[in-house]
Design an enzyme around this catalytic site. Sequence first.
Site, PDB file in Angstrom:
ATOM      1  N   ARG A   3      66.534   2.825  52.773  1.00 56.91           N
ATOM      2  CA  ARG A   3      65.532   2.871  53.848  1.00 56.91           C
ATOM      3  C   ARG A   3      64.118   2.773  53.287  1.00 56.91           C
ATOM      4  NH1 ARG A   3      62.617   7.511  56.317  1.00 56.91           N
ATOM      5  NH2 ARG A   3      63.281   8.412  54.352  1.00 56.91           N
ATOM      6  N   ASP A  62      76.622  16.852  61.779  1.00 52.61           N
ATOM      7  CA  ASP A  62      77.522  17.188  62.896  1.00 52.61           C
ATOM      8  C   ASP A  62      77.877  15.966  63.754  1.00 52.61           C
ATOM      9  OD1 ASP A  62      77.173  19.817  62.015  1.00 52.61           O
ATOM     10  OD2 ASP A  62      75.452  20.105  63.326  1.00 52.61           O
ATOM     11  N   SER A  88      62.120   5.553  59.638  1.00 51.10           N
ATOM     12  CA  SER A  88      63.149   6.237  60.436  1.00 51.10           C
ATOM     13  C   SER A  88      62.618   6.774  61.762  1.00 51.10           C
ATOM     14  CB  SER A  88      63.772   7.367  59.633  1.00 51.10           C
ATOM     15  OG  SER A  88      62.802   7.998  58.846  1.00 51.10           O
ATOM     16  N   HIS A 142      67.894  13.371  50.825  1.00 45.34           N
ATOM     17  CA  HIS A 142      66.824  13.324  51.818  1.00 45.34           C
ATOM     18  C   HIS A 142      67.228  12.633  53.114  1.00 45.34           C
ATOM     19  CE1 HIS A 142      62.694  13.167  53.216  1.00 45.34           C
ATOM     20  NE2 HIS A 142      62.711  11.853  53.268  1.00 45.34           N
ATOM     21  N   HIS A 175      65.185  11.744  47.793  1.00 44.31           N
ATOM     22  CA  HIS A 175      63.721  11.684  47.717  1.00 44.31           C
ATOM     23  C   HIS A 175      63.330  12.099  46.306  1.00 44.31           C
ATOM     24  CE1 HIS A 175      59.505  12.195  48.569  1.00 44.31           C
ATOM     25  NE2 HIS A 175      59.688  11.710  49.777  1.00 44.31           N
ATOM     26  N   GLN A 229      57.016  14.639  56.942  1.00 44.16           N
ATOM     27  CA  GLN A 229      55.612  14.777  56.524  1.00 44.16           C
ATOM     28  C   GLN A 229      54.888  13.442  56.622  1.00 44.16           C
ATOM     29  OE1 GLN A 229      55.442  16.518  52.610  1.00 44.16           O
ATOM     30  NE2 GLN A 229      56.396  18.412  53.256  1.00 44.16           N
ATOM     31  N   GLY A 281      55.185  10.115  57.972  1.00 49.49           N
ATOM     32  CA  GLY A 281      54.732   9.582  59.233  1.00 49.49           C
ATOM     33  C   GLY A 281      55.626   8.516  59.816  1.00 49.49           C
ATOM     34  N   GLU A 292      52.947   4.276  51.511  1.00 46.52           N
ATOM     35  CA  GLU A 292      54.110   4.869  50.834  1.00 46.52           C
ATOM     36  C   GLU A 292      54.841   3.791  50.047  1.00 46.52           C
ATOM     37  OE1 GLU A 292      56.362   7.028  53.797  1.00 46.52           O
ATOM     38  OE2 GLU A 292      54.783   8.507  54.048  1.00 46.52           O
ATOM     39  N   ARG A 330      61.935   4.015  46.460  1.00 45.36           N
ATOM     40  CA  ARG A 330      62.443   5.363  46.233  1.00 45.36           C
ATOM     41  C   ARG A 330      63.664   5.446  45.337  1.00 45.36           C
ATOM     42  NH1 ARG A 330      62.056   8.607  51.820  1.00 45.36           N
ATOM     43  NH2 ARG A 330      59.811   8.357  51.673  1.00 45.36           N
ATOM     44  N   LYS A 343      71.235  23.339  68.111  1.00 48.50           N
ATOM     45  CA  LYS A 343      71.901  24.407  67.352  1.00 48.50           C
ATOM     46  C   LYS A 343      71.082  25.670  67.157  1.00 48.50           C
ATOM     47  CE  LYS A 343      73.182  22.558  63.357  1.00 48.50           C
ATOM     48  NZ  LYS A 343      73.954  22.211  62.149  1.00 48.50           N
TER      49      LYS A 343
END
Length: 538
Positions: free
Chosen positions: A387, A224, A392, A352, A245, A49, A51, A122, A291, A37
């Site tokens: 997640r 999309d 991801s 997020h 997030h 950010q 990883g 994380e 999260r 796009k």
Amino acid sequence: MKIQQQQCDFLILGSGIAGLTFALKVAAHGRVCIVTKKHRAESNTNYAQGGIAAVTSKEDSFEMHVKDTLEAGAGLCNEDVVRTIIQEGPARIADLIALGMKFTEREVPRSRGAKELDLGREGGHSKRRILHAKDVTGREVERALLAAAATQPNIEISEDHFGIDLITSHKLKLGGPNRCLGAYVFDKKNQRVLTFCARNTLLATGGCGKVYLYTTNPDIATGDGVAMAYRAGAAVANMEFVQFHPTCLYHPKAKSFLISEAVRGEGAVLKTIEGAEFMDSYHPLKSLAPRDVVARAIDSEMKRSGADHVLLDITHRPARFTMERFPNIYATCLQYGIDITKEPIPVVPAAHYQCGGVLTTVDGETEIAGLYAVGEVACTGLHGANRLASNSLLEALVCAHRAAHRVIDHPLPPLKGEIAEWQSGNATNADELVVVSHNWDEIRRLMWDYVGIVRTNKRLQRARKRIENLQAEIQDYYWDFVVTGDLLELRNIATVAELIVLSALQRPESRGLHYNLDFSSPAPEWAQRDTILRKQLS
Ligand code: SIN
């Protein structure tokens, strides 16, 4: 409007980690057209950010990573898919390194200068297992993949090209099972619609953060691929699971800037604006809780106190460490007058990640022959109801590789017959663009207010009514006027907003990221049950 036809073996919509990885793996087998796009590096990937989560250390194991992923997924993950993706992760990381990706390394203790991959931590991970390039991992992934793609003569990238709709045998009334034959694509610079005819089409368009008023996502994230696949008749699953997030920078001039969870992984603590720690009353893992728990805790603290943000404090770590480990976050906050080594960072939760998406196998196959989907646009069953951080990019790498093998090993017959060109009807130039901007704002605001971190049946019903009206209005407007990028994005966010609301209404429980005050806990009969929506094709 002038119409043009392009022929390719592999049409890819999107130029993030999923699209580029797939392109590189199929490039030896035919002409690859990537349409994107905006600029080729402008993807969700580029802004990642934290990883890539993968098992690479002796202290870690596949079993532990599987357990963490299943726990986060709250009973809705597909365990076979989880195992496949996690077990194939290290091989795909090795491919990425071989292509030129530079992960951050650290000295092996007591080794006289030998290096190993540095591993971040994380929320929800029981071990350090996040491979990263400081705090700009996605940017480095894009750099490496785009550099590799530039050496492949079979790969062409068309920037400022916007997928309008998939072309299917059903739409063209060709009979037989539905097959994807390519896509109509709007070439923004030349204001024309192109017909891309393709034996195989991959959706790699990322997520839909822009459906919400506040998001960590870039402007391109308008859902999309999900909207196009749904319109074409593919099944879409689990759209109610939108991950918020917990820590997006709160500053009037900062647009969508994420403060990575890795900052909490390195010890940062959440506090109220009065400076009191609050996470110990919500979860034993405190600021590093999963999260969904952290985002709801912040939401509840903000509602309780009336404050418009909370604080994230890493000032107790040495300034040098913070500046070296998080150079991008440090520099960006400083630009807004916040020195994160000396003062806490004002943060708010923001939309997020889309855990649902186009229903696919682990090989990226959708229900429509010739149509694949990989990355955030897809729902493979890895994430379930929530997640696990940094899973991801791993999913995108593994599934793009598997999808590439799938299309190469199981080629579809060549396309037969003429593909009709795009019909723009009696379109004239739109003169009331205020309709587009008004509806755009209204959808994002109502999704934030009624379909956000905490939901109720009443709010969801209210949202459904509003979106139905907006859909009807957009449909009229869409067919009356020539296409523009803004109008296409509006049509897509409206479709995706409706899918989120309808999915949320179908799930009579609270599970993972879907939290409904009218059903305070998970319902056992809804474990392992996906919410699947399919458009009735006429
Ligand atoms: C982050 O850096 O906090 C984002 C990582 C992710 O969403 O996986």
